[in-house]
Design a protein around this motif. Structure first.
Motif, short mmCIF file in Angstrom:
data_model
loop_
_atom_site.label_atom_id
_atom_site.label_comp_id
_atom_site.label_asym_id
_atom_site.label_seq_id
_atom_site.Cartn_x
_atom_site.Cartn_y
_atom_site.Cartn_z
N ARG A 94 0.71 -1.20 0.02
CA ARG A 94 -0.08 -0.09 -0.04
C ARG A 94 0.90 1.23 0.15
O ARG A 94 0.69 2.26 -0.76
CB ARG A 94 -0.73 0.13 1.20
N ARG B 183 -6.08 -4.21 -8.37
CA ARG B 183 -6.51 -3.11 -8.92
C ARG B 183 -5.59 -1.97 -9.17
O ARG B 183 -5.11 -1.22 -10.29
CB ARG B 183 -8.00 -2.59 -8.78
N ARG B 184 -4.82 -1.62 -7.93
CA ARG B 184 -4.04 -0.56 -7.79
C ARG B 184 -2.53 -1.07 -8.52
O ARG B 184 -1.97 0.10 -9.00
CB ARG B 184 -3.96 -0.05 -6.18
N GLU C 292 1.35 6.77 -6.76
CA GLU C 292 0.33 7.34 -7.19
C GLU C 292 0.33 9.08 -7.09
O GLU C 292 -0.38 9.80 -7.62
CB GLU C 292 -0.98 7.00 -6.55
N ASP D 198 -8.63 -4.10 -2.73
CA ASP D 198 -8.19 -3.12 -3.80
C ASP D 198 -6.70 -3.37 -4.34
O ASP D 198 -6.37 -2.70 -5.34
CB ASP D 198 -8.75 -1.71 -3.46
N VAL E 253 2.27 1.72 -3.51
CA VAL E 253 1.44 2.26 -4.49
C VAL E 253 1.05 3.62 -4.18
O VAL E 253 0.92 4.58 -5.15
CB VAL E 253 0.12 1.44 -4.24
N GLU E 254 0.69 4.09 -2.96
CA GLU E 254 0.36 5.40 -2.77
C GLU E 254 1.59 6.37 -2.77
O GLU E 254 1.19 7.63 -3.35
CB GLU E 254 0.15 5.55 -1.24
#
Length: 243
Positions: free
Chosen positions: A70, A114-115, A77, A111, A73-74
């Protein structure tokens, strides 16, 4: 117009024994992820590079795998751009996608697939491009050159992380089975990564040894990030389809 680029390079451990198949995610656990972001201006020289290393913050449970995924990804993003890796289709992307599926199937982070899919939707793997640009660098029975060899062919400097630069106790590396003078990926996979996680679980963050091991892992994981951007530039100049 400015265009972003992201670089991703994972570091893994194999706490259950030597890998039998480098595509089998059962043989690997995620320890650290080196990340980079570069905003590219009108020329390659007109750049700003940000480098970050994110580390596992607990034991080998899926909860901690999901936490690190996470955060990766964050981070990406929040900055945006096309992801660049070296041999990522075979290793980095492959295992990140597998871990995303596992944490979703376990109900830890639904999720995640998808991420991670979105992160790698426009992925550039430099390894195949390097093989096309520098065929003489590909060893017999291999499809791609090693990253260090591709960087050498491209005139890109890769930093070396020397053990002597870290204040580790006498005999510590020998007990881990490390005999070389500088850090290699195999050392992380076979010993250093597991030792780091064991230290986190045991609450050794305050000790000198754990602090130095952490600093070493961060330096090593960060070391390939800027070279990925430079290699990408070199391959584009060489005419490889690296846009």
């Amino acid at each position: 117009m400015h265009e972003g680029r992201l670089a991703v390079d994972i570091e893994t451990a194999s706490p259950n024994g030597p890998p039998s198949d480098f595509r089998n995610t059962d043989d690997f656990e995620l320890v650290a992820v080196g990340l980079g972001h570069r905003v590219v201006g009108a020329t390659d020289a007109d750049t700003e590079v940000e480098v970050e290393v994110l580390l596992r913050d607990g034991d080998w449970s899926l909860e901690h795998t999901a936490d690190l995924l996470r955060r990766v990804v964050e981070w990406c993003e929040a900055r945006g751009g096309r992801v660049v890796t070296y041999n990522g289709e075979y290793f980095d992307e492959h295992h990140l996608r597998a871990w995303a599926d596992r944490v979703a199937d376990a109900g830890v982070w639904a999720d995640a697939p998808r991420r991670v899919d979105a992160l790698f939707a426009d992925h550039v793997d430099l390894a195949g491009l390097a093989a096309e640009a520098y065929p003489e660098a590909v060893r017999p029975n291999r499809d791609i050159p090693a990253l260090w060899k591709a960087c050498k062919e491209a005139g890109v400097d890769q930093p070396t992380v020397w053990y002597d630069d870290y204040d580790l106790p006498a005999g510590y590396l020998e007990r881990l089975g490390v005999e070389d003078a500088h850090v290699k990926g195999a050392h992380v996979g076979e010993a250093l990564g597991e030792a780091y996680v064991e230290g986190v679980v045991a609450g050794l963050d305050h000790t000198r040894t754990h602090a130095e091991l952490t600093r070493l892992l961060v330096d090593y994981a960060a070391g390939d990030i800027e070279p990925l951007f430079s290699l990408h530039d070199a391959l584009r100049r060489a005419g490889a389809s690296a846009d």
